[in-house]
Design a protein around this motif. Sequence first.
Motif, PDB file in Angstrom:
ATOM      1  N   ALA A 314      35.784  28.084  35.778  1.00  0.00           N
ATOM      2  CA  ALA A 314      35.663  29.333  36.522  1.00  0.00           C
ATOM      3  C   ALA A 314      36.604  29.346  37.722  1.00  0.00           C
ATOM      4  CB  ALA A 314      34.221  29.535  36.978  1.00  0.00           C
ATOM      5  N   ARG A 315      36.726  28.216  38.391  1.00  0.00           N
ATOM      6  CA  ARG A 315      37.635  28.152  39.538  1.00  0.00           C
ATOM      7  C   ARG A 315      39.074  28.422  39.111  1.00  0.00           C
ATOM      8  NH1 ARG A 315      37.496  26.292  44.513  1.00  0.00           N
ATOM      9  NH2 ARG A 315      35.423  25.395  44.215  1.00  0.00           N
ATOM     10  N   LYS A 316      39.480  27.832  38.000  1.00  0.00           N
ATOM     11  CA  LYS A 316      40.839  28.034  37.520  1.00  0.00           C
ATOM     12  C   LYS A 316      41.081  29.502  37.187  1.00  0.00           C
ATOM     13  CE  LYS A 316      44.014  26.547  33.866  1.00  0.00           C
ATOM     14  NZ  LYS A 316      44.146  25.706  32.645  1.00  0.00           N
ATOM     15  N   ALA A 317      40.094  30.138  36.522  1.00  0.00           N
ATOM     16  CA  ALA A 317      40.255  31.544  36.156  1.00  0.00           C
ATOM     17  C   ALA A 317      40.317  32.431  37.391  1.00  0.00           C
ATOM     18  CB  ALA A 317      39.097  31.968  35.247  1.00  0.00           C
ATOM     19  N   LEU A 318      39.443  32.166  38.367  1.00  0.00           N
ATOM     20  CA  LEU A 318      39.442  32.985  39.576  1.00  0.00           C
ATOM     21  C   LEU A 318      40.740  32.832  40.343  1.00  0.00           C
ATOM     22  CD1 LEU A 318      35.777  32.360  40.754  1.00  0.00           C
ATOM     23  CD2 LEU A 318      36.705  34.457  39.784  1.00  0.00           C
ATOM     24  N   GLU A 319      41.275  31.629  40.391  1.00  0.00           N
ATOM     25  CA  GLU A 319      42.536  31.410  41.102  1.00  0.00           C
ATOM     26  C   GLU A 319      43.691  32.122  40.414  1.00  0.00           C
ATOM     27  OE1 GLU A 319      41.534  26.996  43.009  1.00  0.00           O
ATOM     28  OE2 GLU A 319      42.844  27.190  41.260  1.00  0.00           O
ATOM     29  N   MET A 320      43.542  32.389  39.115  1.00  0.00           N
ATOM     30  CA  MET A 320      44.578  33.122  38.381  1.00  0.00           C
ATOM     31  C   MET A 320      44.355  34.630  38.434  1.00  0.00           C
ATOM     32  SD  MET A 320      44.778  30.637  35.053  1.00  0.00           S
ATOM     33  CE  MET A 320      45.896  31.691  34.154  1.00  0.00           C
ATOM     34  N   GLY A 321      43.320  35.064  39.150  1.00  0.00           N
ATOM     35  CA  GLY A 321      43.092  36.496  39.316  1.00  0.00           C
ATOM     36  C   GLY A 321      42.113  37.094  38.336  1.00  0.00           C
ATOM     37  N   TYR A 322      41.478  36.290  37.503  1.00  0.00           N
ATOM     38  CA  TYR A 322      40.518  36.822  36.531  1.00  0.00           C
ATOM     39  C   TYR A 322      39.163  37.035  37.198  1.00  0.00           C
ATOM     40  CZ  TYR A 322      43.666  35.886  32.624  1.00  0.00           C
ATOM     41  OH  TYR A 322      44.721  35.907  31.758  1.00  0.00           O
ATOM     42  N   VAL A 323      38.434  38.027  36.675  1.00  0.00           N
ATOM     43  CA  VAL A 323      37.050  38.237  37.089  1.00  0.00           C
ATOM     44  C   VAL A 323      36.201  38.328  35.827  1.00  0.00           C
ATOM     45  CG1 VAL A 323      37.542  39.384  39.272  1.00  0.00           C
ATOM     46  CG2 VAL A 323      37.410  40.724  37.182  1.00  0.00           C
ATOM     47  N   PRO A 324      34.980  37.796  35.864  1.00  0.00           N
ATOM     48  CA  PRO A 324      34.108  37.913  34.695  1.00  0.00           C
ATOM     49  C   PRO A 324      33.534  39.316  34.624  1.00  0.00           C
ATOM     50  CG  PRO A 324      32.987  36.728  36.441  1.00  0.00           C
ATOM     51  CD  PRO A 324      34.373  36.979  36.927  1.00  0.00           C
ATOM     52  N   MET A 325      33.659  39.958  33.465  1.00  0.00           N
ATOM     53  CA  MET A 325      33.170  41.317  33.273  1.00  0.00           C
ATOM     54  C   MET A 325      32.220  41.362  32.090  1.00  0.00           C
ATOM     55  SD  MET A 325      34.756  43.072  35.639  1.00  0.00           S
ATOM     56  CE  MET A 325      34.534  44.761  35.111  1.00  0.00           C
ATOM     57  N   GLY A 341      43.811  42.601  36.369  1.00  0.00           N
ATOM     58  CA  GLY A 341      44.731  43.726  36.404  1.00  0.00           C
ATOM     59  C   GLY A 341      46.140  43.282  36.735  1.00  0.00           C
ATOM     60  N   PRO A 342      47.020  44.238  36.990  1.00  0.00           N
ATOM     61  CA  PRO A 342      48.426  43.889  37.263  1.00  0.00           C
ATOM     62  C   PRO A 342      48.645  43.286  38.641  1.00  0.00           C
ATOM     63  CG  PRO A 342      48.098  46.254  37.404  1.00  0.00           C
ATOM     64  CD  PRO A 342      46.806  45.680  36.922  1.00  0.00           C
ATOM     65  N   LEU A 343      47.706  43.441  39.579  1.00  0.00           N
ATOM     66  CA  LEU A 343      47.880  42.879  40.916  1.00  0.00           C
ATOM     67  C   LEU A 343      47.208  41.514  40.953  1.00  0.00           C
ATOM     68  CD1 LEU A 343      47.144  46.098  43.009  1.00  0.00           C
ATOM     69  CD2 LEU A 343      49.341  45.216  42.217  1.00  0.00           C
ATOM     70  N   LEU A 344      48.014  40.474  41.004  1.00  0.00           N
ATOM     71  CA  LEU A 344      47.506  39.118  40.838  1.00  0.00           C
ATOM     72  C   LEU A 344      47.763  38.271  42.086  1.00  0.00           C
ATOM     73  CD1 LEU A 344      48.855  38.498  37.242  1.00  0.00           C
ATOM     74  CD2 LEU A 344      46.589  39.259  37.902  1.00  0.00           C
ATOM     75  N   PRO A 345      46.897  37.287  42.326  1.00  0.00           N
ATOM     76  CA  PRO A 345      47.102  36.405  43.480  1.00  0.00           C
ATOM     77  C   PRO A 345      48.006  35.217  43.172  1.00  0.00           C
ATOM     78  CG  PRO A 345      45.009  35.916  42.447  1.00  0.00           C
ATOM     79  CD  PRO A 345      45.599  37.058  41.677  1.00  0.00           C
ATOM     80  N   SER A 346      48.519  35.142  41.950  1.00  0.00           N
ATOM     81  CA  SER A 346      49.359  34.006  41.586  1.00  0.00           C
ATOM     82  C   SER A 346      50.579  34.510  40.820  1.00  0.00           C
ATOM     83  CB  SER A 346      48.572  33.016  40.697  1.00  0.00           C
ATOM     84  OG  SER A 346      48.121  33.670  39.528  1.00  0.00           O
ATOM     85  N   PRO A 347      51.684  33.774  40.877  1.00  0.00           N
ATOM     86  CA  PRO A 347      52.907  34.222  40.179  1.00  0.00           C
ATOM     87  C   PRO A 347      52.734  34.159  38.661  1.00  0.00           C
ATOM     88  CG  PRO A 347      53.192  32.022  41.096  1.00  0.00           C
ATOM     89  CD  PRO A 347      51.892  32.527  41.616  1.00  0.00           C
TER      90      PRO A 347
END
Length: 499
Positions: A314-325, A341-347
């Motif tokens: 979960a930490r890895k996914a959140l750091e990549m900008g994913y959210v559980p839906m 979405g297209p606005l991400l916190p990581s390159p």
Amino acid sequence: MRTSFDSNPGTIGPGMIRFYDSILNPLEAGEYTLKAAHQVKDLPGETPAPYVATQKIVVDGPRFSINPADIHMVYPPANQEGLYDNIMPNMVFNNFALPWARSIDPAAKARGTVMAVDDDQNPIPWIGLLTIYPDDLKTKAGEPHTVTVEELVHPADSKILPPVLGNLFGAEETQISVVDFDLSYFQAIAPSLNELPLLAHAREVNTGGKVLLGMEDDGCFSLVFGNRVPKADAENIMYLVSYEGHQDHLHGSTISGGYTKIRLVLLGTWQFRAKPAQGSFIQLMANLCLAGRGGVKLLQMPISEETGAISPEARKALEMGYVPMQNNMRQGEQSTSWYRGPLLPSPTKRDFAYGPYHYSDHAIHYDPETGFFNHAYSSAWQTGRLLALSDASFSSALFTWRNNYLNAIISSVKQLDKDKIYAIAGESSSMLPATHARNAVGLLLSGGFSKVKWPQIVSRAEVVLQEGLPGILTEEEKIAIVENDADPLLILVKKIKGE
């Protein structure tokens, strides 16, 4: 910076919109003096005086009323009910220079100023919208009534503050609509002089077949906005008023003279009903976290109640900008999937190995190690398709391309010689007349499209959504989660790991 303005259509591309702080007429409404001088020179022995002529002219413009044809639309719509408690009411005019057609200060020209401007040199509009709540209508805002222009500037009641309009150009006996506001109430709800330029703008629109900002018509328009949000669960009344001559009476001004009311010219009015408010931003976002609302602990870290820490996955996914839906399957099951979405916190980087996709389900990614679906690409695919189909120009071009493609096939068939026709139609057609064989080939390549085996959308429910898959919760497990107030995401992770 001021620039010239081209009102001809086609100056911006389809789907574009261009905003202007203001659009000024070459001459604002008012009184002008034309002066011409003619000097005759080089007459032998004579130096005549110059011939000089002057002529006063009046540039007319809307002042005490507005032509209904100049009003393009109002929002919220008149006599409608909706969720309007969080929007700013506005009025759109076909006349793109109307809010700046005359100066809010009639004496500005006398002082040598072309037009009244604010501290940042922005032209100040002479009209504005006031939002009136129902409780204030009779006690503070007053009902509209009719007076003459003479009574506007010289009220019979000495407690009413009139506008300072200067020259009336013979309109003294004209009948107009006015409202007499309680002075303290007006100063409480009216914008200040420096706020007025922020409540009006012009826009040049080329919708290209799409609806932009609630408008589907192309052209140049001007808009004025109210400065109060409507009252929820109430009937709201909008007044379009003239501020001309009231530049020293707006919010923040000091007024002396014992006035208790202020008189304004009423240029238009409409009303609408705002439904009860749906909640604050925090309430709406918290609502997303409830079961069936889409999110899975959307505003909270998915921390394990047992370990008190977030899982590495979960930490890895959140750091990549994913959210559980929450993911509602076609067959009614509910699961948890990742989305970003297209606005991400990581390159990120473009990876063409994933495409192309022929439909949105084709773009769903499945992680066999965790049993989670990833809907980032499929959501983008579906959003892109809907945006494309909402573009009338694109849809028309696509339809034309398909027709041209089919016509080109038919035309190519007509150009084939007899041997090729029989070769395509097959050996059994060799006994047919050439015309029949040609028609058969044309039918095969165009009209027979219905018989072509196109790629079919295979519901993922048919191929992956079976009982026992690691990313799917059974009914018993879902009941247990509710009864134990457990975290669905944590339960899923444990199930996938076989814990």
